[in-house]
Design a protein around this motif. Structure first.
Motif, PDB file in Angstrom:
ATOM      1  N   ALA A  65       0.854  -1.211   0.000  1.00  0.00           N
ATOM      2  CA  ALA A  65       0.000   0.000   0.000  1.00  0.00           C
ATOM      3  C   ALA A  65       0.878   1.244   0.000  1.00  0.00           C
ATOM      4  O   ALA A  65       0.573   2.251  -0.633  1.00  0.00           O
ATOM      5  CB  ALA A  65      -0.911   0.000   1.214  1.00  0.00           C
ATOM      6  N   ASP A 122       4.353   2.440  -1.342  1.00  0.00           N
ATOM      7  CA  ASP A 122       5.333   1.986  -2.330  1.00  0.00           C
ATOM      8  C   ASP A 122       6.210   3.145  -2.780  1.00  0.00           C
ATOM      9  O   ASP A 122       5.722   4.091  -3.412  1.00  0.00           O
ATOM     10  CB  ASP A 122       4.620   1.360  -3.539  1.00  0.00           C
ATOM     11  CG  ASP A 122       5.607   0.611  -4.431  1.00  0.00           C
ATOM     12  OD1 ASP A 122       6.703   1.154  -4.681  1.00  0.00           O
ATOM     13  OD2 ASP A 122       5.294  -0.514  -4.860  1.00  0.00           O
ATOM     14  N   ALA A 146       7.445  10.503   0.804  1.00  0.00           N
ATOM     15  CA  ALA A 146       6.380  10.161   1.755  1.00  0.00           C
ATOM     16  C   ALA A 146       6.922   9.704   3.109  1.00  0.00           C
ATOM     17  O   ALA A 146       6.152   9.505   4.039  1.00  0.00           O
ATOM     18  CB  ALA A 146       5.464   9.083   1.179  1.00  0.00           C
ATOM     19  N   SER A 153      -1.816  11.966   7.285  1.00  0.00           N
ATOM     20  CA  SER A 153      -1.979  12.097   5.843  1.00  0.00           C
ATOM     21  C   SER A 153      -3.429  12.487   5.592  1.00  0.00           C
ATOM     22  O   SER A 153      -4.338  11.874   6.151  1.00  0.00           O
ATOM     23  CB  SER A 153      -1.700  10.772   5.135  1.00  0.00           C
ATOM     24  OG  SER A 153      -0.320  10.518   5.105  1.00  0.00           O
ATOM     25  N   HIS A 156      -3.682  13.329  -3.547  1.00  0.00           N
ATOM     26  CA  HIS A 156      -2.312  12.916  -3.887  1.00  0.00           C
ATOM     27  C   HIS A 156      -1.839  11.561  -3.385  1.00  0.00           C
ATOM     28  O   HIS A 156      -0.717  11.188  -3.632  1.00  0.00           O
ATOM     29  CB  HIS A 156      -1.356  13.986  -3.392  1.00  0.00           C
ATOM     30  CG  HIS A 156      -1.263  14.048  -1.890  1.00  0.00           C
ATOM     31  ND1 HIS A 156      -2.350  14.013  -1.057  1.00  0.00           N
ATOM     32  CD2 HIS A 156      -0.202  14.143  -1.071  1.00  0.00           C
ATOM     33  CE1 HIS A 156      -1.966  14.087   0.189  1.00  0.00           C
ATOM     34  NE2 HIS A 156      -0.662  14.168   0.220  1.00  0.00           N
ATOM     35  N   VAL A 187      -2.032   7.710  -3.759  1.00  0.00           N
ATOM     36  CA  VAL A 187      -2.487   6.817  -4.823  1.00  0.00           C
ATOM     37  C   VAL A 187      -2.360   5.360  -4.401  1.00  0.00           C
ATOM     38  O   VAL A 187      -1.368   4.967  -3.777  1.00  0.00           O
ATOM     39  CB  VAL A 187      -1.650   7.102  -6.098  1.00  0.00           C
ATOM     40  CG1 VAL A 187      -1.863   6.028  -7.143  1.00  0.00           C
ATOM     41  CG2 VAL A 187      -2.015   8.471  -6.658  1.00  0.00           C
ATOM     42  N   ASP A 189       5.025   8.176   9.483  1.00  0.00           N
ATOM     43  CA  ASP A 189       4.849   8.811   8.171  1.00  0.00           C
ATOM     44  C   ASP A 189       4.414   7.781   7.120  1.00  0.00           C
ATOM     45  O   ASP A 189       3.407   7.953   6.417  1.00  0.00           O
ATOM     46  CB  ASP A 189       6.184   9.465   7.775  1.00  0.00           C
ATOM     47  CG  ASP A 189       6.000  10.533   6.722  1.00  0.00           C
ATOM     48  OD1 ASP A 189       4.890  10.686   6.194  1.00  0.00           O
ATOM     49  OD2 ASP A 189       7.003  11.213   6.398  1.00  0.00           O
ATOM     50  N   THR A 195       0.423   7.093   5.301  1.00  0.00           N
ATOM     51  CA  THR A 195       0.182   6.999   3.861  1.00  0.00           C
ATOM     52  C   THR A 195      -0.424   5.630   3.519  1.00  0.00           C
ATOM     53  O   THR A 195      -1.392   5.535   2.767  1.00  0.00           O
ATOM     54  CB  THR A 195       1.519   7.205   3.099  1.00  0.00           C
ATOM     55  OG1 THR A 195       2.146   8.397   3.582  1.00  0.00           O
ATOM     56  CG2 THR A 195       1.282   7.327   1.607  1.00  0.00           C
TER      57      THR A 195
END
Ligand code: AMP
Ligand code: MG
Length: 376
Positions: free
Chosen positions: A125, A127, A208, A277, A293, A295, A320, A324
């Motif tokens: 998830a 990447d 990210a 996020s 943003h 994806v 972090d 995401t």
């Protein structure tokens, strides 16, 4: 103070104004570019623009001022190291090498290893090779111009969203082609020889998780200099070091994803990292649909189930990356992942502004939402 900083100071997570704590407020920011240190006694508070965002560090104790200056210097150094757009930088070289091995700085190697580990942990998830898809969607800021102090000012979270280069979803066939370049499994790391390589045509982007790494390094430097109490905030990626002066945990406000300036809740933390996020930072709207943003690497389309995810973790890198990842995974799978990890907690908010959280947050999160999702 320039506009970029002013906007950024209304940050995604703000430390809540209360006695003995600190608040992110435009009024308290120093004038002019660079570092400001409104300090008193053994307490130092400094603001700087680094790692593409506003960094704010508070430290208490003897030597706090030098410790904070050292931490900000380190963040500047890391910012250059991790920037994939810096010509001849490590990440740039790796991406330009056409699949060949490239020797990189130990910090870059370490962060790539962590990124791969977190990609595995999240079932892909998260990447770090998603960049070509992000670029195709146009989740790239337009009009970022170098300002008076010579830095490029991208917007930090918290104010009106940044204008994105993209205006509509990409051509499905083009998306399918670009998606073939994504896949963290093709990243190889050779720690013995200090080198790494990515698959041919792949682009690695540490954006990210780089702020999370910065938060960890800054907190570690403060600790090494004997600081036992402080906060490191990189535009919403936070490390809370120790407790407040009265021994109580730090109180961090989580931004309401739909009401500017309002809070969704207050988290009590000490010796932990927190990252959020959200879908309100970078997005565009097309035919009434918001495309933001973050994806889903499985589909190449922006994740849409959740609007905000906050993760508490032992390290900034974990907080972090997991924020995401959970944003992509959605409520059920995302919370299950967080529950499975020791020392990790999280809060998710869905599109209907319904809040759910992991079991360990009982008593640590004060919710400020009405059942209808309004801030109280
Ligand atoms: P964050 O604000 O930490 O959630 O990071 C979001 C940024 O990470 C985006 O602006 C993209 O550049 C990148 N990104 C988007 N989706 C992913 C993903 N699934 N995995 C890793 N990075 C991503
Ligand atoms: Mg993140």
């Amino acid at each position: 103070m320039d506009k970029g900083k002013r906007a950024a100071l209304a940050a995604l997570i703000v430390a809540v104004a209360c006695a003995g704590a600190w608040a992110l407020s435009p009024r308290r920011a120093p004038e002019g570019p660079g570092v400001g240190s409104p300090s008193s006694g053994d307490r130092t508070e400094a603001i700087s623009f680094t790692m593409g965002t506003v960094a704010r560090i508070v430290a208490e104790g003897p030597g706090a001022e030098a410790a904070v200056a050292g931490a900000l210097e380190e963040l500047d150094r890391l910012s250059l190291l991790f920037d994939r757009f810096r010509p001849y930088g490590d990440v740039w070289a790796l991406n330009a090498a056409g699949g060949e091995w490239v020797e990189v700085t130990p910090e870059v190697l370490e962060l790539i290893e962590e990124a791969v580990r977190l990609a595995e942990l999240s079932g892909g998830a998260f990447d770090p090779t998603i960049a070509p898809v992000i670029d195709l969607w146009g989740f790239v800021e337009v009009g970022a111009q170098p300002e008076e102090d010579g830095h490029e000012h991208s917007r930090a979270p918290g104010s009106a969203p940044t204008r994105m280069a993209g205006t509509e979803p990409p051509d499905p066939q083009e998306l399918e082609t670009v998606l073939k370049r994504v896949g963290y499994r093709r990243i190889e790391v050779d720690p013995d020889r200090g080198r790494a390589r990515v698959g041919t045509g792949q682009t690695i982007d540490l954006g990210a998780i780089a702020k999370g790494y910065g938060v960890d390094r800054a907190a570690q430097l403060l600790k090494e200099r004997g600081i036992v109490r402080g906060l490191v905030d990189l535009g919403g990626d936070i490390y809370a070091l120790g407790t407040r002066a009265d021994g109580s945990p730090w109180r961090l406000g989580i931004r309401h994803p739909r009401q500017d300036g309002a809070l969704l809740g207050i988290l009590r933390v000490s010796d932990a990292a927190v990252a959020t996020s959200g879908d309100y930072e970078r997005y565009f709207e097309h035919e009434g649909v918001r495309y933001s943003h973050i994806v889903d690497p499985r589909t190449g389309w922006p994740a849409r189930e959740l609007v905000s995810v906050t993760v508490v973790a032992p390290s900034g890198v974990w907080a972090d990356a997991l924020a995401t990842a959970v944003f992509v995974l959605g409520k059920e799978e995302g919370l299950a992942l967080l529950e499975s990890l020791p020392g990790v907690e999280g809060i998710v908010v869905d599109a209907g502004l319904q809040v759910a959280m992991t079991s360990g947050l009982e008593g640590k999160l004060e919710l400020l939402l009405t059942p209808a999702g309004e801030s109280k």
